[in-house]
Structures are given as C-alpha cells and as structure tokens.
Design a protein around this motif. Sequence first.
Motif, PDB file in Angstrom:
ATOM      1  N   ARG A  21      20.229  57.057  76.463  1.00 47.38           N
ATOM      2  CA  ARG A  21      20.602  56.531  75.153  1.00 47.38           C
ATOM      3  C   ARG A  21      19.375  56.397  74.249  1.00 47.38           C
ATOM      4  N   ARG A  24      18.578  59.825  72.931  1.00 47.24           N
ATOM      5  CA  ARG A  24      19.559  60.233  71.921  1.00 47.24           C
ATOM      6  C   ARG A  24      19.317  59.536  70.585  1.00 47.24           C
ATOM      7  N   GLU A  25      19.127  58.222  70.624  1.00 48.36           N
ATOM      8  CA  GLU A  25      18.932  57.488  69.377  1.00 48.36           C
ATOM      9  C   GLU A  25      17.619  57.868  68.705  1.00 48.36           C
ATOM     10  N   GLU A  27      16.199  60.817  68.804  1.00 44.99           N
ATOM     11  CA  GLU A  27      16.383  62.121  68.187  1.00 44.99           C
ATOM     12  C   GLU A  27      17.323  62.067  66.973  1.00 44.99           C
ATOM     13  N   GLU A  28      18.402  61.306  67.102  1.00 44.44           N
ATOM     14  CA  GLU A  28      19.321  61.175  65.971  1.00 44.44           C
ATOM     15  C   GLU A  28      18.607  60.552  64.762  1.00 44.44           C
ATOM     16  N   ALA A  47      18.362  66.303  71.632  1.00 48.13           N
ATOM     17  CA  ALA A  47      19.696  65.705  71.757  1.00 48.13           C
ATOM     18  C   ALA A  47      20.672  66.676  72.412  1.00 48.13           C
ATOM     19  N   GLU A  50      19.741  65.231  77.450  1.00 47.62           N
ATOM     20  CA  GLU A  50      19.157  64.006  78.022  1.00 47.62           C
ATOM     21  C   GLU A  50      19.312  63.888  79.531  1.00 47.62           C
ATOM     22  N   ARG A 266      29.761  68.465  71.349  1.00 49.96           N
ATOM     23  CA  ARG A 266      29.693  66.998  71.272  1.00 49.96           C
ATOM     24  C   ARG A 266      30.971  66.353  71.805  1.00 49.96           C
ATOM     25  N   ASP A 270      29.026  66.207  76.098  1.00 43.34           N
ATOM     26  CA  ASP A 270      28.016  65.183  75.817  1.00 43.34           C
ATOM     27  C   ASP A 270      27.659  64.486  77.128  1.00 43.34           C
ATOM     28  N   ILE A 272      25.824  62.028  77.896  1.00 37.72           N
ATOM     29  CA  ILE A 272      25.802  60.565  77.896  1.00 37.72           C
ATOM     30  C   ILE A 272      27.219  60.013  77.980  1.00 37.72           C
TER      31      ILE A 272
END
Length: 327
Positions: A21, A24-25, A27-28, A47, A50, A266, A270, A272
């Motif tokens: 997580r 991901r956050e 990169e976002e 992203a 991960e 996505r 995904d 995650i």
Amino acid sequence: MSNNPFPLSKDELLSAYRTMRTIREFEERLHVEFARGDIPGFVHLYAGEEACATGIMMHLTDTDRIASTHRGHGHCIAKGVEVNDMMAEIYGKATGCCHGKGGSMHIAELEKGMMGANGILGAGAPLICGAGLAAKFRGDGGIGITFFGDGAANQGTVLESMNLAAIWNLPVLFVVENNGYAESTSVEYATAIDSYVDRATGFGLPGVSVDGTDFFAVHEAAGEMIRRARTGGGPALLECKTVRFFGHFEGDAQTYKAKGENEANRASRDCIELFARRVTGAGVISEDEIVAIDSAVIRKIEDAVTAAKAAPLPAARELLTDVYVSY
C-alpha cells in the motif's frame, strides 16, 4: 478470527500489505505531483507491480544487496529505504538519500543493501554479480538480487551476467518483472521465447515463472530460490508476469495499449486488492485493519511530500562532491 491458512503470521501479512500500500500511494501521489511540474527529470512508476518487490524483499536483510531499474521506487520501499528520503530525492532536495543529485532513477541506500536504481537498461545484472561474488568470499550467507524488465532481458549485459553467475556459482537471483511491454514494444513482438525460464535453462540455471500479481506465489517461489542461494546452490531466475498501471514514463500516451486495457487490469489484476480479498476472506485480517493501514499510509505520503517541498535545494558548493569515490 479463523485459523491462519497462510505461510505467514498475521503480523507478517499486515507488514506485507503495508509495504504494498505504501508503494501504491507513493506512486499514485507522484503521478499527481509530476503533472504539476514540480519534479525534475523523468519518472517511471511501479504501480501494479507491488507484489513482486514485496514478496521477494520480505526474505531479505539489510546485508543482502539488490540492484534495481529505472522503475525502482517499489524496490526501494520494499528494501526499507525511508519514504521521506526518497521523496526529497525525487524532488531534487538536499535532504534526499542521494542529496538531491540522483533523482528518481538513481536512488540508492547502501546501508539498506539498495545498490541503486539505474537508468541504464540491464546494468544491475553485472553489478549484482559483483555483490554476489563478495558475499561468496565473505561466506556470510548473503545474496544479491537484480531486477530487470522484459526489455532489459534482451540486453547482452543480462545474458553475460547469467553465464558468469552460473560459472562462478554465485548466490544471485535474476528477477524478470515481465509487465508485457519494453517501453512501447510488446513481449510477443520482441522476444522469441514463450517464457524467460527458457533463457535460464540455456545457462544451466533453474527458473520459475509465476503470476506476479499473486503475492503468495511470488513469496513462495522467491523464498525457495533465496534459501537455495544462501546455502551454496547457486543462481536462479524468477519471472514475475505482472502489469503496470501507468505508462512507461510519466507523459507516455500509451497508444500501444488496447482501449480499456489499463482499466481492465485495475479491475481484475490489482495485486493489492487480490491480497486484501484473500486475507480478509480468510478472516485473518479485518476490514478495519486494512482501512487503518490505508489511512496511516496516506498520512505518511502526505507528510513526505510536504517535507520534500519545504526542504532546501543542494548548495552550489556541493556540485562536485560525491562525483568520485574517495578511498
């Protein structure tokens, strides 16, 4: 809570989710920040991939070394490099882990065993052979892991390094993060084999191909290969078939992808979400615990961006420092 059906403890599962997580956050948020024009240089986002970095790096210690790629943020975070130091580095600030001189493609943290992201395709493979040779001579059970994409898998340096590692029986793992595209060229067009495991076979190395969106598949396969390398079994190759949610670089129009491809990935691939669904479905981790981690990670990334923006630029007098190694 039911009995845990996974090969990891609840704390380890929570740690794995937190790492994925965080990547991901990170990169976002960079996707948004780069579009504002405040970040110098190129940025390549991890992203979607991960589970690869997290599943592998959970088996490592700070004394194990990794060599990364131009898409290296996920590897850095999974290896334990501090998010604040990374964000400052990407912003080109003096508080960055390379004092703002490397940027996105050259983040390194030797104390964590992170030998560096690398803007040269396939360059990590010969570097990690050196790290593996050093570990072998020390006899400390340390290993080296080099990451590269499906495009870099065709580089001569990678193939030569596989041969060298096999000849010297080095404690090295070659990880192909096959996201389907070498920049904008598909694997089917550029590679004459069905699996990179065939490449490993050509050099006498064992190889395994796994679903790179399945954290547990990556973790299990990497664990076996890493244990083998630590005990003198020599090098091996792990192919992780994965996806990237963004373009090759920020600003990539992605015209080479089919319409709706990113949205479909996505929705169904995904890593995650797949992980969270499995662990909550098994009753090992609660939805509340997932939400708590998500909230904490968002705050952490927000703090990192705020600190990076407020940090000073490197001083002019520092321009020529760190250029040459001083022995």
